[in-house]
Motif scaffolding. Structure first.
Motif, PDB file in Angstrom:
ATOM      1  N   HIS A   1       0.793  -1.192   0.063  1.00 41.23           N
ATOM      2  CA  HIS A   1      -0.082  -0.029  -0.057  1.00 41.23           C
ATOM      3  C   HIS A   1       0.785   1.208  -0.076  1.00 41.23           C
ATOM      4  N   PRO A   2       0.830   1.872  -1.081  1.00 43.34           N
ATOM      5  CA  PRO A   2       1.736   3.263  -1.060  1.00 43.34           C
ATOM      6  C   PRO A   2       1.312   4.150   0.372  1.00 43.34           C
ATOM      7  N   GLU A   3       0.444   4.135   0.873  1.00 45.33           N
ATOM      8  CA  GLU A   3       0.045   5.003   2.017  1.00 45.33           C
ATOM      9  C   GLU A   3       0.846   4.404   3.258  1.00 45.33           C
ATOM     10  N   PHE A   4       1.224   3.073   3.199  1.00 50.43           N
ATOM     11  CA  PHE A   4       1.799   2.283   4.403  1.00 50.43           C
ATOM     12  C   PHE A   4       3.294   2.222   3.707  1.00 50.43           C
ATOM     13  N   PRO A   5       4.296   3.129   3.593  1.00 50.90           N
ATOM     14  CA  PRO A   5       5.516   2.473   2.904  1.00 50.90           C
ATOM     15  C   PRO A   5       6.250   1.645   4.045  1.00 50.90           C
ATOM     16  N   SER A   6       6.027   1.796   5.377  1.00 49.50           N
ATOM     17  CA  SER A   6       6.999   0.985   6.312  1.00 49.50           C
ATOM     18  C   SER A   6       6.271  -0.144   6.711  1.00 49.50           C
ATOM     19  N   LEU A   7       5.286  -0.586   6.005  1.00 49.99           N
ATOM     20  CA  LEU A   7       4.763  -1.912   6.368  1.00 49.99           C
ATOM     21  C   LEU A   7       5.411  -2.933   5.571  1.00 49.99           C
ATOM     22  N   SER A   8       6.117  -3.824   6.233  1.00 49.44           N
ATOM     23  CA  SER A   8       7.093  -4.823   5.566  1.00 49.44           C
ATOM     24  C   SER A   8       6.776  -6.276   5.622  1.00 49.44           C
ATOM     25  N   ALA A   9       5.544  -6.545   6.422  1.00 50.39           N
ATOM     26  CA  ALA A   9       5.268  -7.968   6.534  1.00 50.39           C
ATOM     27  C   ALA A   9       3.784  -7.997   7.181  1.00 50.39           C
TER      28      ALA A   9
END
Length: 322
Positions: free
Chosen positions: A284-292
């Motif tokens: 999700h572009p709005e959640f760039p820090s989401l890794s897993a």
């Protein structure tokens, strides 16, 4: 570690004969997560299984039923482990299971016994941690983890910001939790130098006050569950995964750490489930820090308040769960 007494054989039999609801319910001396002997794994794909593509974030699962046992998309094996009344040598079984599948291990260390009769009060637990009484417990867990071949993430005392649950450590004041978390990570690092450490709030508005500091956190873990009936009662509509993740993510992103959804589940009608299944592992572009994202493939452990019961997050519908 607490010595295992005369009920050991009985508890081992219980562990092998039943699949735990999670690491927070049954007295047992095995980590919870990998399928036990005799568990039937399956390749069955249902509408509840998250959709994984080449562009997905990393995907993992807590999978006591083995529904993801042969799934090549799973990169993280999630285990729950009490630090009392546990046979830590069995971590080697989990390690071998993960190695055979090319997976890392996420180990949620819960600072209590799964046997309710053995548990101490919230205040007693806190005093014990801060006084050093439980240093040996954490040292034993981390020494055992140091012998594993799989990459390891240690997640200690999760969801401390959620008081409406069964966790005794979720009733500590923020400053007390921070002191306890720092002590346990410091102790663990003496014996386990290669692990990463996950600080894992539920995702509530007060989570920031429990942050133990950058030095003690490598990854922030959040819990995101979608229950259609709850959504409609509290939000007047069916929420999407992005809408459920948003509040906790916005608070957590300020710490500048990678963010994982450490516990994930969803339950509702076919349209609701399809929407979540298609979305949870997307980038999700709005959640760039989401890794897993890590799926909790079992029935909920503790009843939700206000009569919602124990939602069944398991991806293989129509299969028996405890």
């Amino acid at each position: 570690m607490k010595a295992v007494g005369k009920n050991t054989s009985k508890m081992i039999a219980l562990s092998l004969a039943t699949l735990a609801l999670s690491g927070a319910v049954l007295a047992a001396n095995l980590p919870r997560g990998i399928p036990t002997a005799g568990t039937q794994t399956t390749d069955q794909v249902t509408d509840k299984r998250p959709v994984i593509t080449e562009t997905s974030v990393d995907f993992g699962a807590y999978d006591p039923h083995g529904d993801f046992g042969s799934d090549p998309n799973v990169k993280i094996e999630h285990l729950f482990l009490p630090w009392e009344d546990v046979d830590l040598s069995t971590l080697a079984i989990a390690d071998e299971y993960a190695l055979q599948r090319g997976r890392s291990l996420l180990i949620s260390v819960e600072p209590w016994s799964w046997s309710v009769d053995w548990r101490v009060t919230s205040e007693e637990l806190l005093n014990g941690v801060l006084s050093g009484r439980y240093d040996a417990y954490m040292a034993s867990v981390c020494t055992a983890a140091d012998g594993l071949k799989s990459p390891v993430i240690i997640r200690w005392a999760q969801e401390m910001d959620e008081t409406d649950n069964q966790f005794t450590w979720a009733h500590w004041r923020p400053e007390s939790y921070v002191a306890a978390y720092r002590r346990m990570v410091t102790e663990c690092r003496k014996h386990l130098r290669t692990a990463k450490y996950m600080w894992s709030p539920k995702g509530n508005p007060n989570l920031v006050s429990f942050y133990p500091g950058d030095e003690f956190v490598d990854i922030v873990g959040l819990s995101v569950f979608g229950l259609q009936r709850y959504d409609r009662d509290h939000f007047g509509k069916d929420r999407t995964f992005a809408e459920a993740l948003e509040p906790g993510y916005r608070l957590a992103e300020g710490f500048g750490k990678p963010i994982m959804v450490a516990e994930l589940g969803y339950e509702g009608d076919q349209a609701y489930v399809r929407n979540w299944a298609a979305s949870v592992a997307q980038k999700h572009p709005e959640f760039p820090s989401l890794s897993a994202v890590v799926y909790f493939n079992d029935r909920e452990v503790y009843p939700w308040p206000d009569g919602y019961g124990r939602p069944d997050w398991r991806v293989v519908t129509g299969q028996p769960t405890n």
